[in-house]
Design a protein around this motif. Structure first.
Motif, short mmCIF file in Angstrom:
data_model
loop_
_atom_site.label_atom_id
_atom_site.label_comp_id
_atom_site.label_asym_id
_atom_site.label_seq_id
_atom_site.Cartn_x
_atom_site.Cartn_y
_atom_site.Cartn_z
N ALA A 184 -1.05 6.55 1.36
CA ALA A 184 -1.64 5.29 1.81
C ALA A 184 -1.95 5.35 3.30
O ALA A 184 -1.17 5.89 4.09
N GLN B 32 0.01 2.06 -3.42
CA GLN B 32 -1.34 2.51 -3.09
C GLN B 32 -2.40 1.51 -3.57
O GLN B 32 -3.44 1.88 -4.10
N THR B 33 -2.12 0.22 -3.40
CA THR B 33 -3.06 -0.83 -3.76
C THR B 33 -3.15 -1.84 -2.61
O THR B 33 -2.21 -1.98 -1.82
N VAL B 34 -4.28 -2.53 -2.54
CA VAL B 34 -4.50 -3.59 -1.56
C VAL B 34 -5.03 -4.81 -2.29
O VAL B 34 -6.05 -4.73 -2.98
N ASP C 110 0.82 -1.20 0.00
CA ASP C 110 0.00 0.00 0.00
C ASP C 110 0.86 1.25 0.00
O ASP C 110 0.53 2.26 -0.64
N GLY D 173 -9.51 -0.30 -0.61
CA GLY D 173 -8.80 -1.34 0.13
C GLY D 173 -8.91 -1.14 1.63
O GLY D 173 -9.03 -2.10 2.40
N ASP D 174 -8.88 0.13 2.08
CA ASP D 174 -9.04 0.42 3.50
C ASP D 174 -10.42 0.02 3.99
O ASP D 174 -10.58 -0.43 5.13
#
Length: 230
Positions: free
Chosen positions: A102, A35-37, A31, A182-183
């Motif tokens: 993130a 900046q990805t999950v 992340d 993702g959060d």
């Protein structure tokens, strides 16, 4: 109150915190840099947390579902709709590059601080928890009227923002996330594990850390840079 390494985890299962921590650390690194999950990692993390917890499954699912509803409402309300030719202008740092920050690293730092508080023997749940519990009990005293009002508010919230989303998408607006989806998937897992009272304190700490990181970036990032540490 449940201390997350005392009552929340059975004594013979504490070693299983290690694989859960490794999965979370991998997600935090991903992340931070991308900046990805990964949804598959979210599923693995959820299984590990649910397996670690001593709480009954129905309570974990109830906490997880309520957290998912609340954070999905936050997500929908934080969406920004702008014309595509203004994306780089309105969501940029000094008008040049987009600024992505993130949240999982901030939340992981707050978890680490909470763990240190526990390991050093501080009474993490003897000051603010009674007040939080009193508020929750007061809220529950007005049930089911308050519950019905909350349900009505959430339904109206989802209908309004759902209409906004569909209308702006049909008008070819660019949709920019204010909160990473993702959060929304990860945080309810920790609500299920800790409970709302404990999670609220950790989440507050994560928000403070996140604001600090954002302030550092705004103060020290130079023109033309996408991001700086932290």
């Amino acid at each position: 109150m449940q201390l997350w390494l005392q009552d929340a985890v059975a004594s013979d299962m504490k070693w299983r915190i290690i694989p859960m921590s490794l999965v979370l650390l991998n997600m935090v690194v991903e992340d931070y840099f991308r900046q990805t999950v990964d949804v598959r990692k979210v599923a693995v993390l959820g299984l590990l947390l649910f397996h670690l917890s001593t709480q009954p499954l129905y309570l974990l699912l109830l906490r997880w579902g309520s957290g998912l509803i609340v954070f999905t409402a936050f997500y929908s309300g934080a969406l920004h709709y702008i014309s595509r030719d203004r994306v780089s202008k309105d969501f940029s740092l000094d008008g040049d590059t987009s600024l992505a920050l993130a949240f999982l690293p901030s939340f992981a730092c707050a978890l680490f601080v909470a763990a240190l508080i526990h390991f050093f023997g501080y009474a993490f749940d003897t000051t603010l928890f009674p007040e939080i519990n009193s508020f929750l009990l007061l809220f529950w005293a007005f049930a089911p009227r308050a519950f019905c009002l909350c349900i009505a508010f959430l339904i109206g919230w989802y209908l309004f923002h759902g209409y906004r989303y569909i209308w702006h998408k049909d008008q070819k607006y660019a949709i920019v996330e204010g909160i990473g989806f993702g959060d929304v998937l990860v945080l309810p897992l920790f609500i299920a594990f800790f409970g709302w009272a404990e999670f609220s304190l950790i989440y507050t700490g994560a928000l403070l850390i996140h604001l600090l990181r954002y302030g550092i970036i705004r103060c020290f990032a130079r023109k033309g840079e996408d991001r700086v540490c932290p």
